[in-house]
Design an enzyme around this catalytic site. Structure first.
Site, PDB file in Angstrom:
ATOM      1  N   ILE A 182       0.855  -1.181   0.000  1.00 27.59           N
ATOM      2  CA  ILE A 182       0.000   0.000   0.000  1.00 27.59           C
ATOM      3  C   ILE A 182       0.894   1.234   0.000  1.00 27.59           C
ATOM      4  O   ILE A 182       1.590   1.511   0.971  1.00 27.59           O
ATOM      5  CB  ILE A 182      -0.933   0.023   1.225  1.00 27.59           C
ATOM      6  CG1 ILE A 182      -1.798  -1.240   1.258  1.00 27.59           C
ATOM      7  CG2 ILE A 182      -1.818   1.263   1.200  1.00 27.59           C
ATOM      8  CD1 ILE A 182      -2.671  -1.337   2.482  1.00 27.59           C
ATOM      9  N   ASP A 183       0.867   1.953  -1.099  1.00 25.41           N
ATOM     10  CA  ASP A 183       1.758   3.095  -1.280  1.00 25.41           C
ATOM     11  C   ASP A 183       0.937   4.385  -1.259  1.00 25.41           C
ATOM     12  O   ASP A 183       0.139   4.640  -2.152  1.00 25.41           O
ATOM     13  CB  ASP A 183       2.504   2.956  -2.611  1.00 25.41           C
ATOM     14  CG  ASP A 183       3.496   4.081  -2.838  1.00 25.41           C
ATOM     15  OD1 ASP A 183       3.753   4.847  -1.882  1.00 25.41           O
ATOM     16  OD2 ASP A 183       4.024   4.195  -3.961  1.00 25.41           O
ATOM     17  N   SER A 184       1.157   5.189  -0.232  1.00 28.43           N
ATOM     18  CA  SER A 184       0.417   6.445  -0.117  1.00 28.43           C
ATOM     19  C   SER A 184       0.769   7.415  -1.237  1.00 28.43           C
ATOM     20  O   SER A 184       0.031   8.367  -1.497  1.00 28.43           O
ATOM     21  CB  SER A 184       0.685   7.099   1.242  1.00 28.43           C
ATOM     22  OG  SER A 184       2.069   7.356   1.393  1.00 28.43           O
ATOM     23  N   GLY A 185       1.887   7.170  -1.919  1.00 28.15           N
ATOM     24  CA  GLY A 185       2.276   8.039  -3.023  1.00 28.15           C
ATOM     25  C   GLY A 185       1.659   7.660  -4.349  1.00 28.15           C
ATOM     26  O   GLY A 185       1.783   8.392  -5.335  1.00 28.15           O
ATOM     27  N   ASN A 186       0.977   6.508  -4.401  1.00 25.29           N
ATOM     28  CA  ASN A 186       0.341   6.079  -5.638  1.00 25.29           C
ATOM     29  C   ASN A 186      -1.034   6.754  -5.755  1.00 25.29           C
ATOM     30  O   ASN A 186      -1.973   6.392  -5.054  1.00 25.29           O
ATOM     31  CB  ASN A 186       0.185   4.553  -5.647  1.00 25.29           C
ATOM     32  CG  ASN A 186      -0.537   4.052  -6.896  1.00 25.29           C
ATOM     33  OD1 ASN A 186      -0.646   4.760  -7.900  1.00 25.29           O
ATOM     34  ND2 ASN A 186      -1.031   2.832  -6.828  1.00 25.29           N
TER      35      ASN A 186
END
Length: 306
Positions: A182-186
């Site tokens: 889970i990438d908050s930057g995506n």
């Protein structure tokens, strides 16, 4: 002095097994218990080798390094040199951490350092000198648990929002699972439908495609030749325009999945309102995950069960 080889071997096997299990936990590896047992057995063979072949090459520095590589290979398999070296260094780290922890506890309990009348430091024969089996069997699990707990807390503090979780993807009545990040930057969204885009790599997505179909799909991607898309997949694949970090406009082939389920904080998050972007290659060198999740999945998905 009598040496009970079977007892020493059994103790060594149990210690090696716990070290490998700790390495597995810290690396978040998916290797099964049978591989762990086999790796621990290989590692424990150093006991009879050292006893019966004291001048063996394995007892030297280079031999021990090569033997460690073989132990890691037996326990975790081979999935690239980068991953193998990462696991090897982690295996050494756990060994040093556990050994250092036991030594620290021993020095704390035994009070071995004193001074003689001449002012020379000596070591008393206190509790655990030499370190008793009882001390090892009790102290080792305690230090093992403390090391794992502290590393887990450190990882939790570091990762926080960004984390790994299990993902199950269903496309055309075929379902496969992998690890997702889970990438908050995506923040990639389909500009038309506003669906969040999940990126999956080649190794995972090829589960649904034949080699011929995948080659055709790659050809369509490289030359933006949509007529190359396999006929059976035309209704499932679409093109997503996006802007790269350098400001250039690009296109991404994406699949419309039937269902995506994310195992997040002991909850099953279910959604079909996403797109799966195709990554022709790997996402990370060590293959620790094959799916880059969009943070909106956590907000938009339906909780299936606790």
């Amino acid at each position: 002095m009598t040496i009970y080889l079977d007892a020493v071997w059994a103790l060594n096997f149990l210690l090696d097994l716990m070290l490998l299990m700790l390495t597995k936990a810290l690396a978040r590896d998916q290797s099964g218990i049978l591989k762990m047992l086999f790796g621990a057995f290989i590692a424990s063979l150093i006991v009879p080798i050292t006893l019966y072949f004291p001048d063996s090459f394995i007892n030297g520095f280079a031999g021990k390094i090569l033997y460690s590589v073989f132990i890691v290979f037996c326990a975790f398999g081979f999935n690239g040199y980068y991953r193998l070296m990462k696991l090897l260094l982690l295996f050494y780290f756990t060994s040093f951490a556990i050994g250092g922890g036991l030594t620290g506890v021993y020095f704390l309990l035994a009070n071995p350092v004193t001074t003689t009348e001449n002012g020379i430091l000596t070591f008393n024969k206190g509790y655990g000198d030499p370190v008793s089996w009882l001390f090892i069997m009790i102290g080792f699990p305690i230090v093992w648990y403390f090391t794992k707990k502290r590393m887990d807390e450190h990882a939790g503090d570091k990762i926080r929002y960004d984390q790994l979780c299990e993902v199950n993807v269903q496309i055309k009545d075929a379902s496969f699972s992998t690890m997702g990040y889970i990438d908050s930057g995506n923040q990639l969204l389909d500009p038309l439908t506003k669906r969040p885009v999940v990126i999956c790599d080649e190794l995972f997505l090829k589960n649904w495609f034949s080699n011929e179909e995948w080659d055709q799909l790659k050809e369509a991607n490289d030359h933006l030749a949509l007529e190359q898309i396999p006929e059976d997949w035309e209704h499932k694949i679409q093109v997503i325009p996006y802007q790269g970090v350098e400001g250039n406009s690009n296109f991404l082939l994406a699949i419309r999945p039937d269902e995506v389920m994310v195992d997040y904080e002991n909850q099953k998050l279910l959604t079909s309102n996403v797109l799966i972007g195709i990554q022709f290659g790997t996402l990370v060198k060590d293959s620790s995950y094959h799916c880059l999740l969009h943070p909106q999945i956590i907000k938009l998905a339906t909780i299936q069960s606790a």
